[in-house]
Design a protein around this motif. Structure first.
Motif, short mmCIF file in Angstrom:
data_model
loop_
_atom_site.label_atom_id
_atom_site.label_comp_id
_atom_site.label_asym_id
_atom_site.label_seq_id
_atom_site.Cartn_x
_atom_site.Cartn_y
_atom_site.Cartn_z
N ASP A 119 0.82 -1.21 0.00
CA ASP A 119 0.00 0.00 0.00
C ASP A 119 0.85 1.26 0.00
O ASP A 119 2.03 1.24 0.38
N SER A 120 0.24 2.35 -0.44
CA SER A 120 0.87 3.66 -0.47
C SER A 120 -0.14 4.70 0.01
O SER A 120 -1.36 4.49 -0.12
N PRO A 121 0.32 5.85 0.52
CA PRO A 121 -0.62 6.88 0.96
C PRO A 121 -1.44 7.43 -0.21
O PRO A 121 -0.98 7.45 -1.35
N GLY A 122 -2.65 7.85 0.08
CA GLY A 122 -3.51 8.40 -0.97
C GLY A 122 -4.90 8.71 -0.45
O GLY A 122 -5.06 9.26 0.64
N PHE A 123 -5.90 8.30 -1.23
CA PHE A 123 -7.28 8.62 -0.91
C PHE A 123 -8.16 7.41 -1.19
O PHE A 123 -8.06 6.78 -2.25
N ARG A 124 -9.08 7.13 -0.26
CA ARG A 124 -10.06 6.07 -0.45
C ARG A 124 -11.44 6.69 -0.64
O ARG A 124 -11.79 7.67 0.02
N VAL A 125 -12.22 6.09 -1.52
CA VAL A 125 -13.57 6.58 -1.81
C VAL A 125 -14.49 6.22 -0.64
O VAL A 125 -14.53 5.07 -0.19
N LYS A 126 -15.25 7.20 -0.16
CA LYS A 126 -16.19 6.98 0.94
C LYS A 126 -17.50 6.37 0.43
O LYS A 126 -17.81 6.45 -0.76
N PRO A 127 -18.30 5.78 1.34
CA PRO A 127 -19.67 5.38 0.95
C PRO A 127 -20.48 6.62 0.57
O PRO A 127 -20.18 7.73 1.00
N ASN A 128 -21.50 6.40 -0.25
CA ASN A 128 -22.35 7.52 -0.71
C ASN A 128 -21.47 8.68 -1.16
O ASN A 128 -21.51 9.78 -0.59
N PRO A 129 -20.64 8.47 -2.18
CA PRO A 129 -19.56 9.42 -2.46
C PRO A 129 -19.94 10.62 -3.32
O PRO A 129 -19.09 11.46 -3.57
N VAL A 130 -21.17 10.72 -3.76
CA VAL A 130 -21.54 11.80 -4.67
C VAL A 130 -21.71 13.10 -3.89
O VAL A 130 -22.48 13.18 -2.94
N VAL A 131 -20.96 14.13 -4.31
CA VAL A 131 -21.07 15.47 -3.73
C VAL A 131 -21.35 16.44 -4.88
O VAL A 131 -20.63 16.44 -5.87
N ARG A 132 -22.40 17.25 -4.75
CA ARG A 132 -22.71 18.25 -5.77
C ARG A 132 -22.57 19.64 -5.17
O ARG A 132 -23.11 19.93 -4.11
N ASN A 133 -21.85 20.50 -5.88
CA ASN A 133 -21.54 21.81 -5.32
C ASN A 133 -21.26 22.79 -6.46
O ASN A 133 -20.37 22.55 -7.28
N ALA A 134 -22.02 23.87 -6.53
CA ALA A 134 -21.78 24.98 -7.46
C ALA A 134 -21.72 24.52 -8.91
O ALA A 134 -20.94 25.06 -9.70
N GLY A 135 -22.51 23.52 -9.26
CA GLY A 135 -22.53 23.04 -10.63
C GLY A 135 -21.55 21.92 -10.92
O GLY A 135 -21.56 21.37 -12.03
N TRP A 136 -20.73 21.57 -9.95
CA TRP A 136 -19.76 20.50 -10.12
C TRP A 136 -20.26 19.22 -9.45
O TRP A 136 -20.97 19.26 -8.45
N GLU A 137 -19.83 18.08 -9.98
CA GLU A 137 -19.99 16.81 -9.27
C GLU A 137 -18.62 16.39 -8.78
O GLU A 137 -17.63 16.40 -9.53
N GLN A 138 -18.55 16.03 -7.49
CA GLN A 138 -17.29 15.64 -6.88
C GLN A 138 -17.42 14.27 -6.24
O GLN A 138 -18.52 13.74 -6.06
N LEU A 139 -16.27 13.70 -5.91
CA LEU A 139 -16.20 12.39 -5.29
C LEU A 139 -15.75 12.56 -3.85
O LEU A 139 -14.69 13.14 -3.58
N ASP A 140 -16.55 12.07 -2.91
CA ASP A 140 -16.21 12.18 -1.50
C ASP A 140 -15.15 11.13 -1.17
O ASP A 140 -15.35 9.92 -1.39
#
Length: 421
Positions: A84-105
């Motif tokens: 393994d290496s440091p980084g980011f893991r996708v959370k449950p219910n990962p959809v985030v919508r903000n200011a017209g953008w879709e992001q990944l939690d």
């Protein structure tokens, strides 16, 4: 010594095949099977015949060569690493919508240098579990990006702006409206995974391939070299190890080192002990014979270390200052963050001499505790004498690290010699 020009392309290919720890264990197992190893299932009875074997547990993999001459007291020679290496893991219910953008939690995994992940083309990778209980690997194309804030909106950005681990590291994956081809990123992912997906373990991974750089091509720039450098060296070492040695050559790559190793597939867990005990049971070892074999064994804990940073020399010990291209590091710590003692140094020195390579001592600056490795954890659990080593890097835990190709080749040579003698 191993030829860097031949080694680097193979290592680069392995890195590309291993965007996550889960992929790394699978890629290693596939290479081992192609080299003649038999893959075993932990739920089955294992053969007791001489041969070459491999077993995978999630993001960890262990392989060994059992010689025909092995007895209940035959010791092990183990190369240990982590996938393994440091980084980011996708959370449950990962959809985030903000200011017209879709992001990944996402959640920060381990201790990455967060700023290095900004403005990089990222993919989503990991595994999915299907309704029938089977698993499948996931690795998308470049689809995500963690955007920096323009300097016009933060004039102090170059003075060390603070990064909020919840608000500032969510990657952009689309627009609020489903321009990715589905209602949201979850549906977009599901459409690309064959089968009825029940759950998944997903991470972000950089998409930039490893590259030789420097005016003389002496450096390799790549992600995940902490610690795929050691995984690759141990993998090639056990493939090349003799099948008729007076010991059992073993390669063990664990998961979750970057978050403490306290998992069933981590170095604090039972995986390596399970495998070694099953091998010993197949040899008919008593409790006493098994203990004798462990005390005669050696574990080479291989994990990336630090070269002296040319812009921050004060962060390093004033007398022990590893240089690029001068060989792998022998890690020593009075506080046992590394397990090397004089006996262990002699073992590694002999391996380096046999391989025709030099090594460099590494110690931490007294005011900077530094990291640790799987070495103390595995040694505490098993009681097997352990020595800590590794290739020296710049920019450890960056999204993209740097190694001298001669050091990478020397590490492979030393690890290979350790498994032979």
């Amino acid at each position: 010594m191993t030829d860097p020009d031949a080694l680097v392309p193979d290592f680069a290919s392995f890195v590309v095949d291993a965007p996550t720890a889960l992929h790394a264990a699978d890629a290693a197992a596939r290479r081992l099977v192609a080299a003649g190893f038999t893959q075993l299932d932990e739920l089955d009875d294992w053969p007791t015949d001489a041969g070459a074997y491999v077993v995978v547990r999630d993001g960890a993999v262990i392989a060994w060569r059992l010689p025909a001459s092995a007895t209940p007291t035959t010791p092990f020679r183990i190369v240990g690493a982590h996938t393994d290496s440091p980084g980011f893991r996708v959370k449950p219910n990962p959809v985030v919508r903000n200011a017209g953008w879709e992001q990944l939690d996402v959640e920060v995994y381990g201790g990455p240098i967060l700023s290095t992940w900004f403005d990089r083309d990222l993919r989503i990778a990991g595994r999915a579990v299907l309704a029938d209980g089977s698993t499948t690997f996931v690795a998308t194309e470049a689809v995500a990006r963690i955007p920096n804030l323009a300097i016009h909106l933060d004039r102090g950005v170059n003075e060390g702006a603070a990064i909020d681990r919840q608000r500032h590291v969510l990657p952009v994956v689309g627009t609020d409206g489903g321009t990715l081809g589905g209602p949201d990123v979850v549906e977009w992912l599901r459409a690309r995974i064959p089968g009825d997906v029940v759950a998944w373990d997903l991470f972000l991974a950089d998409t930039q391939a490893p590259a030789r750089i420097g005016i003389d091509g002496a450096f390799l720039a790549s992600g995940r070299m902490d610690n795929l450098t050691s995984v690759h060296a141990g993998l090639r070492g056990v493939i090349a190890a003799p099948g008729d040695a007076d010991h059992v050559p073993v390669f063990a790559a664990f998961d979750h080192e970057e978050v403490g190793s306290a998992t069933p597939s981590g170095a604090s867990g039972p995986f390596l002990e399970d495998v070694l005990r099953r091998v010993q049971a197949g040899l008919g070892a008593t409790v006493g014979e098994a203990a004798r074999a462990f005390r005669a064994s050696w574990l080479l804990s291989s994990d990336a270390g630090h070269l002296v940073h040319p812009n921050h020399g004060e962060k390093h010990d004033p007398a022990n200052r590893p240089r690029p291209g001068a060989g792998p590091l022998l890690k020593i710590s009075a506080n046992q963050r590394y397990m090397t003692d004089a006996r262990g140094e002699a073992v590694f020195a002999a391996a380096c001499a046999a391989a025709g390579v030099a090594y460099q001592p590494f110690v931490n600056h007294n005011g900077i505790p530094g990291g640790s490795t799987i070495g103390p954890l595995a040694a505490t659990r098993l009681g097997i004498p352990t020595v800590d080593i590794g290739v020296g890097l710049l920019s450890m835990h960056s999204a993209r690290e740097l190694v001298h190709v001669d050091d990478l080749a020397a590490l492979h040579a030393a690890v290979g010699a350790f498994l032979v003698d």
